[in-house]
Design a protein around this motif. Structure first.
Motif, PDB file in Angstrom:
ATOM      1  N   SER A  15     -26.092 -22.844  32.398  1.00 62.46           N
ATOM      2  CA  SER A  15     -25.286 -21.119  32.138  1.00 62.46           C
ATOM      3  C   SER A  15     -26.130 -20.210  33.664  1.00 62.46           C
ATOM      4  O   SER A  15     -27.194 -20.393  33.881  1.00 62.46           O
ATOM      5  CB  SER A  15     -24.633 -20.529  31.173  1.00 62.46           C
ATOM      6  N   PHE A  17     -27.985 -18.167  36.010  1.00 65.94           N
ATOM      7  CA  PHE A  17     -28.801 -18.820  36.891  1.00 65.94           C
ATOM      8  C   PHE A  17     -29.240 -19.889  36.870  1.00 65.94           C
ATOM      9  O   PHE A  17     -28.746 -20.548  37.837  1.00 65.94           O
ATOM     10  CB  PHE A  17     -30.153 -17.721  36.776  1.00 65.94           C
ATOM     11  N   ASP A  36     -30.513 -28.646  28.631  1.00 63.57           N
ATOM     12  CA  ASP A  36     -30.316 -26.734  28.114  1.00 63.57           C
ATOM     13  C   ASP A  36     -29.654 -27.592  26.450  1.00 63.57           C
ATOM     14  O   ASP A  36     -29.875 -28.816  26.012  1.00 63.57           O
ATOM     15  CB  ASP A  36     -28.620 -26.847  28.753  1.00 63.57           C
ATOM     16  N   ASN A  85     -36.380 -21.704  34.025  1.00 63.54           N
ATOM     17  CA  ASN A  85     -35.318 -20.764  33.696  1.00 63.54           C
ATOM     18  C   ASN A  85     -34.753 -20.555  32.391  1.00 63.54           C
ATOM     19  O   ASN A  85     -34.194 -20.130  32.369  1.00 63.54           O
ATOM     20  CB  ASN A  85     -34.304 -21.031  34.841  1.00 63.54           C
ATOM     21  N   LYS A 158     -42.374 -12.673  28.588  1.00 62.67           N
ATOM     22  CA  LYS A 158     -42.029 -12.333  30.060  1.00 62.67           C
ATOM     23  C   LYS A 158     -43.351 -11.902  30.369  1.00 62.67           C
ATOM     24  O   LYS A 158     -43.931 -12.368  31.341  1.00 62.67           O
ATOM     25  CB  LYS A 158     -40.821 -11.577  30.458  1.00 62.67           C
ATOM     26  N   VAL A 187     -28.155  -8.787  35.563  1.00 58.38           N
ATOM     27  CA  VAL A 187     -27.088  -9.664  36.205  1.00 58.38           C
ATOM     28  C   VAL A 187     -26.539 -10.139  34.800  1.00 58.38           C
ATOM     29  O   VAL A 187     -27.146 -10.525  34.048  1.00 58.38           O
ATOM     30  CB  VAL A 187     -27.455 -10.902  36.971  1.00 58.38           C
ATOM     31  N   THR A 189     -24.895 -12.093  33.163  1.00 57.70           N
ATOM     32  CA  THR A 189     -24.693 -13.426  33.593  1.00 57.70           C
ATOM     33  C   THR A 189     -23.491 -13.932  32.645  1.00 57.70           C
ATOM     34  O   THR A 189     -22.951 -15.711  32.719  1.00 57.70           O
ATOM     35  CB  THR A 189     -25.792 -14.365  33.505  1.00 57.70           C
TER      36      THR A 189
HETATM   37  N1  NAD Z   1     -29.619 -11.914  33.135  1.00 55.03           N
HETATM   38  C1  NAD Z   1     -30.158 -10.763  33.915  1.00 55.03           C
HETATM   39  O1  NAD Z   1     -30.098  -9.992  33.829  1.00 55.03           O
HETATM   40  C2  NAD Z   1     -31.516 -11.366  33.823  1.00 55.03           C
HETATM   41  C3  NAD Z   1     -32.563 -11.012  33.884  1.00 55.03           C
HETATM   42  C4  NAD Z   1     -34.263 -11.113  34.495  1.00 55.03           C
HETATM   43  C5  NAD Z   1     -34.881 -12.205  33.786  1.00 55.03           C
HETATM   44  N2  NAD Z   1     -33.855 -13.397  32.984  1.00 55.03           N
HETATM   45  C6  NAD Z   1     -33.988 -14.410  33.145  1.00 55.03           C
HETATM   46  O2  NAD Z   1     -33.046 -15.613  33.772  1.00 55.03           O
HETATM   47  C7  NAD Z   1     -33.458 -16.572  32.638  1.00 55.03           C
HETATM   48  C8  NAD Z   1     -32.064 -16.972  33.059  1.00 55.03           C
HETATM   49  O3  NAD Z   1     -31.183 -16.464  32.237  1.00 55.03           O
HETATM   50  P1  NAD Z   1     -29.232 -16.153  32.659  1.00 55.03           P
HETATM   51  O4  NAD Z   1     -29.149 -14.966  32.754  1.00 55.03           O
HETATM   52  O5  NAD Z   1     -29.385 -17.505  33.050  1.00 55.03           O
HETATM   53  O6  NAD Z   1     -29.087 -16.640  31.122  1.00 55.03           O
HETATM   54  P2  NAD Z   1     -28.362 -17.245  30.602  1.00 55.03           P
HETATM   55  O7  NAD Z   1     -28.254 -17.020  28.470  1.00 55.03           O
HETATM   56  O8  NAD Z   1     -27.039 -17.286  31.192  1.00 55.03           O
HETATM   57  O9  NAD Z   1     -29.393 -18.717  30.865  1.00 55.03           O
HETATM   58  C9  NAD Z   1     -29.845 -19.671  29.933  1.00 55.03           C
HETATM   59  C10 NAD Z   1     -30.014 -20.719  28.908  1.00 55.03           C
HETATM   60  O10 NAD Z   1     -31.209 -21.531  28.836  1.00 55.03           O
HETATM   61  C11 NAD Z   1     -30.434 -21.697  28.139  1.00 55.03           C
HETATM   62  N3  NAD Z   1     -31.408 -22.331  26.529  1.00 55.03           N
HETATM   63  C12 NAD Z   1     -31.464 -21.375  25.742  1.00 55.03           C
HETATM   64  N4  NAD Z   1     -32.818 -21.726  24.890  1.00 55.03           N
HETATM   65  C13 NAD Z   1     -33.114 -22.684  25.029  1.00 55.03           C
HETATM   66  C14 NAD Z   1     -33.552 -24.419  23.902  1.00 55.03           C
HETATM   67  N5  NAD Z   1     -34.499 -23.598  23.345  1.00 55.03           N
HETATM   68  N6  NAD Z   1     -33.711 -25.015  25.055  1.00 55.03           N
HETATM   69  C15 NAD Z   1     -33.151 -25.181  26.207  1.00 55.03           C
HETATM   70  N7  NAD Z   1     -32.259 -24.472  26.391  1.00 55.03           N
HETATM   71  C16 NAD Z   1     -32.224 -23.349  26.372  1.00 55.03           C
HETATM   72  C17 NAD Z   1     -29.610 -21.457  27.349  1.00 55.03           C
HETATM   73  O11 NAD Z   1     -28.389 -22.455  26.760  1.00 55.03           O
HETATM   74  C18 NAD Z   1     -28.995 -20.680  28.714  1.00 55.03           C
HETATM   75  O12 NAD Z   1     -28.220 -21.853  29.250  1.00 55.03           O
HETATM   76  C19 NAD Z   1     -33.732 -16.308  31.845  1.00 55.03           C
HETATM   77  O13 NAD Z   1     -35.106 -17.209  31.320  1.00 55.03           O
HETATM   78  C20 NAD Z   1     -33.937 -14.894  31.192  1.00 55.03           C
HETATM   79  O14 NAD Z   1     -34.841 -14.371  30.819  1.00 55.03           O
HETATM   80  C21 NAD Z   1     -32.395 -12.794  33.078  1.00 55.03           C
END
Ligand code: NAD
Length: 250
Positions: A15, A17, A36, A85, A158, A187, A189
């Motif tokens: 999902s 990013f 994932d 990620n 982080k 973002v 997401t």
């Molecule tokens: N969206 C934002 O605003 C934002 C901002 C800063 C940083 N981030 C970072 O970007 C990355 C992706 O975030 P996103 O917004 O796409 O979120 P998201 O929740 O859509 O994606 C994260 C993915 O990681 C997977 N995941 C979580 N725990 C897991 C595990 N134990 N084993 C395997 N997979 C696992 C989830 O199932 C998910 O598909 C993350 O590291 C998040 O911290 C996001």
């Protein structure tokens, strides 16, 4: 950019990013292994050309290391690009520090930093043999400053990921391996993030946008584009860096 014949290992591919990164690498010819814990999300991207998916709980260190070994076995060699990620605040609500349970703290550290340590360690040996490789850790603005969420374990884990990035860049640079981080701004997401954002007061939302030079929140594609650049030879003299992709956030 062209990633033909490149092996990419991407965590959290189902999902947000991760999905945008998987789609872009696939479009640019890479062979992508995405893992994932969400089978449904993985199923939705499984038809992308060159993509192989696996259900892996990265908070299980043995499973995380085994997945890297499996990628190497299936691709027939070392990984070219590792994108750490998976992670996030995992739906953790803000709680005052005196109420935070060990389990909540550990959950955040397990996926946001420990998993990246384990996958990087597992991939490094092959990359060293190859004399090349790129590791990109998706940290956060919360890896550089306090988090809007207020979630202590998110911010601290982080920050640790940024530290791991800088340290590994120094260690692995002589082997031709570059280690960088993308630090995204907010973002929306998924639904949970939309709800959290909508739960902020109008003043808090307005203040956030006013403190963002480009006056908008980011999109998954904005983040993915930074990952592609850091994975490609266009950034071949860049390592140990944290690229903030946040619209110019104060
Ligand atoms: N969206 C934002 O605003 C934002 C901002 C800063 C940083 N981030 C970072 O970007 C990355 C992706 O975030 P996103 O917004 O796409 O979120 P998201 O929740 O859509 O994606 C994260 C993915 O990681 C997977 N995941 C979580 N725990 C897991 C595990 N134990 N084993 C395997 N997979 C696992 C989830 O199932 C998910 O598909 C993350 O590291 C998040 O911290 C996001």
């Amino acid at each position: 950019m062209n990633f033909e014949n490149k092996t990419v290992a991407l965590t959290g591919a189902a999902s947000g990013f991760g999905r945008a990164i998987a789609e872009g690498f696939s479009r640019m010819g890479a062979r992508v292994w995405g893992c994932d814990i969400q089978p449904e999300g993985l199923k939705q991207i499984s038809a992308l050309p060159g993509l192989t998916t696996a259900i892996v709980d990265l908070s299980d260190r043995k499973a995380a290391a085994a997945w890297i070994a499996e990628v190497e076995a299936q691709s027939g060699g070392p990984i070219d690009v590792l994108v750490n990620n998976a992670g996030g605040s995992l739906g953790t609500p803000f709680q005052p520090i005196d109420e935070v349970e060990d389990e909540s703290w550990d959950r955040l550290f397990n996926v946001n930093i420990h998993a990246s340590f384990v996958t990087s360690r597992a991939a490094a040996a092959g990359m060293k043999r190859n004399g090349r490789g790129a590791i990109i850790n998706i940290s956060s603005g919360a890896g550089l400053k306090p988090s809007l969420t207020g979630v202590q374990g998110y911010c601290a884990s982080k920050h640790a990921l940024v530290g791991l990035t800088r340290q590994l860049a120094v260690e692995l640079g002589p082997h031709g391996i570059r280690v960088n981080s993308v630090a995204p701004g907010l973002v929306l997401t998924d639904e949970a993030k939309v709800r959290r954002w909508e739960g902020y007061t109008p003043e808090k939302r307005q203040a956030k946008l006013a403190q963002t030079a480009l006056r908008r929140l980011g999109e998954a594609e904005d983040i993915a584009n930074g990952v592609f650049w850091l994975s490609s030879d266009l950034s071949k003299y860049v390592t140990g860096q944290v690229l903030s992709i946040d619209g110019g956030s104060l």
